[in-house]
Design a protein around this motif. Structure first.
Motif, PDB file in Angstrom:
ATOM      1  N   GLU A   8     -48.062 108.297  27.020  1.00  0.00           N
ATOM      2  CA  GLU A   8     -46.754 107.682  27.267  1.00  0.00           C
ATOM      3  C   GLU A   8     -46.896 106.203  27.613  1.00  0.00           C
ATOM      4  O   GLU A   8     -46.106 105.369  27.186  1.00  0.00           O
ATOM      5  CB  GLU A   8     -46.021 108.402  28.412  1.00  0.00           C
ATOM      6  CG  GLU A   8     -45.361 109.710  28.001  1.00  0.00           C
ATOM      7  CD  GLU A   8     -44.231 109.521  26.996  1.00  0.00           C
ATOM      8  OE1 GLU A   8     -43.667 108.423  26.953  1.00  0.00           O
ATOM      9  OE2 GLU A   8     -43.934 110.473  26.246  1.00  0.00           O
ATOM     10  N   ALA A  17     -43.374 102.286  18.311  1.00  0.00           N
ATOM     11  CA  ALA A  17     -43.606 103.540  19.022  1.00  0.00           C
ATOM     12  C   ALA A  17     -42.991 104.762  18.327  1.00  0.00           C
ATOM     13  O   ALA A  17     -43.565 105.847  18.395  1.00  0.00           O
ATOM     14  CB  ALA A  17     -43.092 103.424  20.453  1.00  0.00           C
ATOM     15  N   PRO A  18     -41.844 104.612  17.650  1.00  0.00           N
ATOM     16  CA  PRO A  18     -41.216 105.808  17.072  1.00  0.00           C
ATOM     17  C   PRO A  18     -42.114 106.588  16.110  1.00  0.00           C
ATOM     18  O   PRO A  18     -41.928 107.776  15.933  1.00  0.00           O
ATOM     19  CB  PRO A  18     -40.005 105.246  16.330  1.00  0.00           C
ATOM     20  CG  PRO A  18     -39.648 104.026  17.081  1.00  0.00           C
ATOM     21  CD  PRO A  18     -40.966 103.434  17.499  1.00  0.00           C
ATOM     22  N   THR A  21     -43.729 109.305  18.399  1.00  0.00           N
ATOM     23  CA  THR A  21     -43.054 110.105  19.422  1.00  0.00           C
ATOM     24  C   THR A  21     -42.788 111.560  19.041  1.00  0.00           C
ATOM     25  O   THR A  21     -42.764 112.424  19.893  1.00  0.00           O
ATOM     26  CB  THR A  21     -41.694 109.480  19.810  1.00  0.00           C
ATOM     27  OG1 THR A  21     -40.932 109.342  18.634  1.00  0.00           O
ATOM     28  CG2 THR A  21     -41.870 108.141  20.455  1.00  0.00           C
ATOM     29  N   GLY A  22     -42.585 111.835  17.763  1.00  0.00           N
ATOM     30  CA  GLY A  22     -42.281 113.209  17.363  1.00  0.00           C
ATOM     31  C   GLY A  22     -40.895 113.629  17.827  1.00  0.00           C
ATOM     32  O   GLY A  22     -40.035 112.789  18.083  1.00  0.00           O
ATOM     33  N   ARG A  98     -48.412 117.599  21.303  1.00  0.00           N
ATOM     34  CA  ARG A  98     -49.305 116.571  21.834  1.00  0.00           C
ATOM     35  C   ARG A  98     -50.607 117.163  22.356  1.00  0.00           C
ATOM     36  O   ARG A  98     -51.024 116.922  23.480  1.00  0.00           O
ATOM     37  CB  ARG A  98     -48.597 115.747  22.913  1.00  0.00           C
ATOM     38  CG  ARG A  98     -47.478 114.930  22.313  1.00  0.00           C
ATOM     39  CD  ARG A  98     -46.924 113.893  23.237  1.00  0.00           C
ATOM     40  NE  ARG A  98     -45.880 113.138  22.522  1.00  0.00           N
ATOM     41  CZ  ARG A  98     -44.980 112.370  23.111  1.00  0.00           C
ATOM     42  NH1 ARG A  98     -45.006 112.223  24.411  1.00  0.00           N
ATOM     43  NH2 ARG A  98     -44.091 111.732  22.402  1.00  0.00           N
ATOM     44  N   TYR A 253     -36.686 110.131  12.584  1.00  0.00           N
ATOM     45  CA  TYR A 253     -35.658 109.270  13.179  1.00  0.00           C
ATOM     46  C   TYR A 253     -35.643 107.921  12.492  1.00  0.00           C
ATOM     47  O   TYR A 253     -34.607 107.349  12.220  1.00  0.00           O
ATOM     48  CB  TYR A 253     -35.953 109.034  14.668  1.00  0.00           C
ATOM     49  CG  TYR A 253     -35.707 110.243  15.527  1.00  0.00           C
ATOM     50  CD1 TYR A 253     -34.415 110.581  15.912  1.00  0.00           C
ATOM     51  CD2 TYR A 253     -36.755 111.041  15.946  1.00  0.00           C
ATOM     52  CE1 TYR A 253     -34.177 111.688  16.699  1.00  0.00           C
ATOM     53  CE2 TYR A 253     -36.532 112.152  16.736  1.00  0.00           C
ATOM     54  CZ  TYR A 253     -35.238 112.478  17.110  1.00  0.00           C
ATOM     55  OH  TYR A 253     -35.007 113.573  17.887  1.00  0.00           O
ATOM     56  N   THR A 254     -36.848 107.400  12.243  1.00  0.00           N
ATOM     57  CA  THR A 254     -36.943 106.062  11.667  1.00  0.00           C
ATOM     58  C   THR A 254     -37.023 106.184  10.152  1.00  0.00           C
ATOM     59  O   THR A 254     -37.309 107.245   9.628  1.00  0.00           O
ATOM     60  CB  THR A 254     -38.223 105.370  12.145  1.00  0.00           C
ATOM     61  OG1 THR A 254     -39.303 106.266  11.928  1.00  0.00           O
ATOM     62  CG2 THR A 254     -38.130 105.042  13.599  1.00  0.00           C
TER      63      THR A 254
ATOM     64  N   ARG B  12     -38.455 111.861  25.582  1.00  0.00           N
ATOM     65  CA  ARG B  12     -39.414 111.832  24.476  1.00  0.00           C
ATOM     66  C   ARG B  12     -39.048 110.813  23.397  1.00  0.00           C
ATOM     67  O   ARG B  12     -39.916 110.159  22.821  1.00  0.00           O
ATOM     68  CB  ARG B  12     -39.488 113.224  23.851  1.00  0.00           C
ATOM     69  CG  ARG B  12     -40.387 113.253  22.651  1.00  0.00           C
ATOM     70  CD  ARG B  12     -40.683 114.645  22.208  1.00  0.00           C
ATOM     71  NE  ARG B  12     -41.859 114.606  21.353  1.00  0.00           N
ATOM     72  CZ  ARG B  12     -42.650 115.621  21.139  1.00  0.00           C
ATOM     73  NH1 ARG B  12     -42.421 116.757  21.729  1.00  0.00           N
ATOM     74  NH2 ARG B  12     -43.686 115.506  20.351  1.00  0.00           N
ATOM     75  N   ILE B  13     -37.760 110.696  23.124  1.00  0.00           N
ATOM     76  CA  ILE B  13     -37.359 109.810  22.024  1.00  0.00           C
ATOM     77  C   ILE B  13     -36.798 108.489  22.536  1.00  0.00           C
ATOM     78  O   ILE B  13     -36.038 107.810  21.843  1.00  0.00           O
ATOM     79  CB  ILE B  13     -36.345 110.496  21.090  1.00  0.00           C
ATOM     80  CG1 ILE B  13     -35.095 110.926  21.872  1.00  0.00           C
ATOM     81  CG2 ILE B  13     -36.955 111.688  20.392  1.00  0.00           C
ATOM     82  CD1 ILE B  13     -33.918 111.237  20.972  1.00  0.00           C
ATOM     83  N   ARG B  14     -37.198 108.092  23.755  1.00  0.00           N
ATOM     84  CA  ARG B  14     -36.578 106.893  24.313  1.00  0.00           C
ATOM     85  C   ARG B  14     -36.939 105.626  23.543  1.00  0.00           C
ATOM     86  O   ARG B  14     -36.248 104.629  23.647  1.00  0.00           O
ATOM     87  CB  ARG B  14     -36.934 106.751  25.788  1.00  0.00           C
ATOM     88  CG  ARG B  14     -38.385 106.447  26.074  1.00  0.00           C
ATOM     89  CD  ARG B  14     -38.608 106.529  27.580  1.00  0.00           C
ATOM     90  NE  ARG B  14     -39.882 105.967  27.958  1.00  0.00           N
ATOM     91  CZ  ARG B  14     -41.033 106.602  27.832  1.00  0.00           C
ATOM     92  NH1 ARG B  14     -41.061 107.834  27.337  1.00  0.00           N
ATOM     93  NH2 ARG B  14     -42.165 106.032  28.191  1.00  0.00           N
ATOM     94  N   HIS B  15     -38.011 105.656  22.750  1.00  0.00           N
ATOM     95  CA  HIS B  15     -38.374 104.455  21.984  1.00  0.00           C
ATOM     96  C   HIS B  15     -37.619 104.330  20.669  1.00  0.00           C
ATOM     97  O   HIS B  15     -37.811 103.377  19.930  1.00  0.00           O
ATOM     98  CB  HIS B  15     -39.881 104.443  21.716  1.00  0.00           C
ATOM     99  CG  HIS B  15     -40.688 104.405  22.974  1.00  0.00           C
ATOM    100  ND1 HIS B  15     -40.722 103.300  23.787  1.00  0.00           N
ATOM    101  CD2 HIS B  15     -41.439 105.356  23.576  1.00  0.00           C
ATOM    102  CE1 HIS B  15     -41.488 103.566  24.838  1.00  0.00           C
ATOM    103  NE2 HIS B  15     -41.932 104.805  24.741  1.00  0.00           N
ATOM    104  N   ILE B  16     -36.804 105.317  20.367  1.00  0.00           N
ATOM    105  CA  ILE B  16     -36.015 105.235  19.135  1.00  0.00           C
ATOM    106  C   ILE B  16     -34.855 104.264  19.363  1.00  0.00           C
ATOM    107  O   ILE B  16     -34.139 104.372  20.347  1.00  0.00           O
ATOM    108  CB  ILE B  16     -35.453 106.628  18.756  1.00  0.00           C
ATOM    109  CG1 ILE B  16     -36.561 107.693  18.733  1.00  0.00           C
ATOM    110  CG2 ILE B  16     -34.706 106.575  17.431  1.00  0.00           C
ATOM    111  CD1 ILE B  16     -37.552 107.597  17.628  1.00  0.00           C
TER     112      ILE B  16
END
Ligand code: SF4
Lengths: 619, 224
Positions: A8, A17-18, A21-22, A98, A253-254, B12-16
């Protein structure tokens, strides 16, 4: 701080970072404890590349679908993340739970291109898995690999315990079952390897001995035991309608390279282009039925919410009822606001009608791959496309409102002369004239013609598998020449650096000794070789030198017909005689017909019930 | 009809980033099969607005979206179908039908409630100890980053509530279209007050968004 906290902390400092992250949609499939067998699926390139890959999504779904196996994903981190991981002692972790790579029972690499090989070593290393099979102990995972590059597995032989040759859907489950037995019955590695070698389509390199002659050519590859097959034949799934295809796929997401639904409408290709490895490896052609495809499209649309579906195959234009399929898909997807795109459009397909239909949804740039600039050269490579075909399609497109055309060519093909290079420029010029021939008020503004020329890399199991690649010097001269002749208004010329293609040629047709070079190069710091900013040609050459091997021996040397090729013990179903015949025809500029017009006797016809186009009694 | 929904963006997805979150919600709506309204025109998109963009790196407990529906749906059905269609990282907590004339979320937004989890306990103690003296000042000057430059800015009037406990700093900070105080501006000011120069690692959790009711009280935006 435990590993996940350290991870983290690294995420707070890393760029992009995305990609680490999964937690994407459709990836929370099962808990670690729910299945006894844990499979770590490794894509040896970045997240954005890996998540665009269809094969991974198929196997991910397939393994997770079995109640007794679980699959999690691993990708190659970018250099900044690697540095942070080293600094903070973080191992390579799976995207889902992870967990470090070495906690999995099996780790599987997909081999899509040779330039990802150093990433395989890097990922194992970061994941705490000893690099070579001989260094692994009873607690270490079994390391397996599949994909097109597995057809010449030799350069990776020291690192991979077992290769899956051919279509993965059936053999994947069989292989996992054997490895589950290793786990549950406490089999030793040796026993497990022997059991794996019994599976059809599985090659266990440590069970074969390779001998060489004084000049370094392979003379023989011999199995080390009686149960071990002399040749390993590829697996083929004969009916795609009965073959697993996922109805749910991860949705990142990305944005990734291909961020859409990919619908594999068929596998294989009947055209027989002589440079094309996929065209040979994925024979025979198998189509999914329209019913299956429409069902899958609807399911996938519901489970992903994607806005675009692309039809994928080596030659989508050849799908037997393509216009009907497209029309039906459009009808059903219109209210859902989903567009349909055709990525590998062949210019000689009957597609005018469909073109007009695609256009009403989305006007993307049109892609054509004549591959060579003159008819003579196209005959040599058996690319059954004429200039008139191409210009007609381009004309239709310009009339239909397109303004952007991409043309793909290769240089360095066998028998190539300056005329063939001039031909590329001529063709580009004619495409430009077609645009200007459309009245101004009827054409879209802003013409864009992109000419991309890649460097020919001879590949195993193609008619050109014996050919030498052009030397770096020759390629550079040709590129300079092309730059000159392609200086045309409205045309952008994209060329490739020759060094990557040269190395690719070495590994594509390399033997087992290249494993040493690979390991040395990795230890010197070679990773992410498919990326310009990280590719270190100098380190690669240093590694060859230190191993006493000459890259030109692999890339530029023309092979004799009689020579034992390092992959001769792998049986692709295509006979060496057929490939040689094709090679000779190529040199004479003779073409070979499309398999749909009749069997050409590639060897598969002897394998009963596999090829639908090979009728009994043919060659 | 419009549907106002409260959702979570978990740790977990805070960097999105916000754009990717928006796209994920839209795809979620498409997966849900709910009758959502699309814009007209060549490139139709779902009619949806978000009360406020949550910055990359922060997670949100009660983020708010406003979806225009093309047909009748009950709140329960909206919630159930969306939660099936969204990953565990982005579940919905509440859905509420609102009238088409309901004012825009963005316009009604006044403030946000934050829980700033300071990773290092001793740093947290120092920062929390600096709260009273900082708040006693007339002006709290810190730097605001704009696109082009760093500018001085008095955040005193933008801090509506501030207290600390253990490793957490709880703050209610102004958040409107015109002016807002980012959590980082607050921690920078606290650091300055405490004379601390080290980097402070913290997890920013936006607990909720606030609007103002007729009597001038700040209440959860979704209750307006
Ligand atoms: S068996 Fe005949 S028809 Fe089938 S792929 Fe080979 S050449 Fe073509």
């Amino acid at each position: 701080m435990d590993i996940r906290d350290r991870f983290e902390r690294a995420l707070e400092r890393v760029q992009k970072a995305p990609r680490y992250t999964g937690g994407e949609m459709n990836t929370a499939i099962k808990k670690w404890e729910e299945a006894p067998l844990h499979f770590g699926f490794c894509f040896p390139d970045t997240y954005e590349v890996g998540m665009s890959h269809l094969g991974m999504k198929i196997l991910y779904g397939l393994i997770n679908q079995e109640s007794w196996s679980l699959c999690e994903r691993f990708f190659m981190p970018w250099t900044d993340m690697i540095a942070l991981m080293k600094e903070d002692d973080i191992p390579l972790l799976s995207m889902e739970s992870r967990r470090p790579l070495n906690e999995f029972d099996v780790i599987g690499f997909t081999l899509q291109y040779e330039m990802s090989y150093s990433n395989i070593l890097a990922m194992m290393d970061m994941g705490g898995v000893p690099l070579e099979g001989s260094e692994r102990g009873e607690k270490d995972p079994m390391v397996v690999a599949g994909g097109p590059c597995a057809f010449n597995p030799e350069p990776l032989a020291p690192f991979i315990d077992a290769f899956m040759i051919g279509d993965g859907e059936d053999v994947m489950t069989e292989l996992n079952r054997v490895i589950l037995q290793r786990k549950q019955q406490g089999w030793g590695r040796e026993k497990c390897l022997l059991e794996l070698a019994k599976l059809e389509g599985v090659y266990v390199p440590s069970l074969y001995q390779v001998s060489y002659d004084d000049e370094g050519r392979v003379t023989r590859v011999t199995p080390k035991g009686e149960d071990i097959p002399e040749r390993v034949r590829k697996r083929v799934v004969t009916n795609l309608n009965d073959t697993y295809y996922p109805e749910e796929i991860p949705v990142p997401y990305t944005e990734v390279v291909f961020d859409r639904i990919m619908l594999e409408i068929m596998r294989g290709c009947t055209r027989g282009c002589r440079f094309c490895q996929a065209g040979m490896l994925y024979r025979p052609v198998r189509e999914r039925s329209m019913d299956t495809l429409i069902h899958l499209a609807e399911k996938l649309q519901e489970s992903t919410g994607y806005e675009e579906i692309s039809l994928s195959s080596l030659s989508s234009g050849d799908y037997s009822c393509l216009p009907e399929l497209i029309r039906e898909l459009m009808k059903r997807m219109k209210d859902k606001r989903v567009s349909i795109s055709l990525p590998s459009l062949r210019i000689d397909s009957v597609l005018k009608e469909s073109l007009e239909e695609t256009q009403q949804v989305k006007k993307t740039s049109l892609t054509f791959a004549p591959e060579a600039g003159t008819q003579r050269m196209r005959d040599v490579i058996n690319k059954g496309v004429t200039e008139e075909d191409l210009l007609e399609k381009v004309r239709d497109a310009f009339h239909g409102g397109w303004n952007s055309v991409k043309l793909y060519f290769m240089d360095g093909l066998p028998t190539e002369t300056t005329d063939d290079l001039d031909g590329i420029a001529d063709l580009a010029r004619k495409v430009v004239s077609e645009y200007f021939a459309v009245p101004k008020d009827q054409r879209a503004r802003g013409l864009r013609v992109t000419v991309s020329v890649s460097i020919f890399v001879p590949k195993p199991f193609t008619p050109f598998q014996w050919a030498g690649q052009d030397t770096l010097e020759t390629i550079q001269k040709k590129t300079e020449y092309l730059k000159k002749v392609l200086d045309i208004k409205g045309v952008t010329f994209n060329w490739h650096e020759p060094y990557v293609s040269f190395l690719e040629a070495c590994f594509a047709r390399g033997d087992r000794r290249l494993g040493k070079v690979l390991r040395k190069a990795y230890e010197k710091g070679c990773i992410l070789d498919g990326w310009n900013e990280t590719f270190r040609y100098d380190l690669w050459m240093e590694s060859f030198r230190e191993c006493g091997l000459d890259p030109a021996f692999y890339a530029n040397r023309e092979r004799e017909r009689e020579e034992t090729l390092p992959w001769d013990h792998i049986d692709s179903g295509i006979s060496k005689d057929f490939l040689w015949r094709e090679n000779e025809k190529a040199r004479k500029g003779e073409t070979t017909k499309d398999c749909r017009k009749g069997c050409n006797g590639c060897g598969l016809q002897k394998w009963r019930g596999v090829c639908g186009y090979a009728n009994a009694g043919c060659v | 009809m419009r549907m106002l929904a409260v959702f979570e963006k978990n740790e977990r997805i805070r960097h999105i980033g916000h754009l990717d979150i928006q796209r994920s919600v839209q795809r979620g709506l498409r997966r849900s099969g709910l009758p959502v309204a699309y814009s007209q025109g060549f490139n139709p998109h779902i009619l949806i607005t978000f009360a406020s963009a949550l910055s990359t790196g922060a997670c949100g407990k009660r983020e708010i979206m406003d979806v225009t529906m093309a047909g009748e749906v009950s709140e329960d059905e909206f919630l159930t179908r969306m939660n099936r269609a969204m990953p565990p990282e982005m579940q919905l907590k509440e859905a509420k039908k609102i009238d088409d004339r309901h004012p825009s979320l963005m316009g009604s937004l006044r403030a946000a409630v934050y829980d700033l989890k300071i990773r290092d306990r001793s740093q947290a103690e120092i920062l929390i100890r600096a709260i009273p003296s900082m708040m006693a000042k007339d002006r709290i000057v810190t730097m605001r980053k704009t696109k082009t430059k760093l500018a001085e800015c008095d955040i005193k009037p933008l801090i509506y509530a501030l207290r600390g406990e253990g490793c957490d700093i709880f703050a209610t900070l102004a958040l409107t279209e015109r002016e807002s105080c980012k959590p980082q501006m607050l921690t920078e000011a606290l650091k300055a007050e405490a004379g601390m120069t080290d980097e402070v690692r913290m997890l920013v959790i936006r607990e909720g968004l606030l609007g103002e009711n007729e009597s001038g009280e700040l209440i959860p935006l979704e209750r307006l």
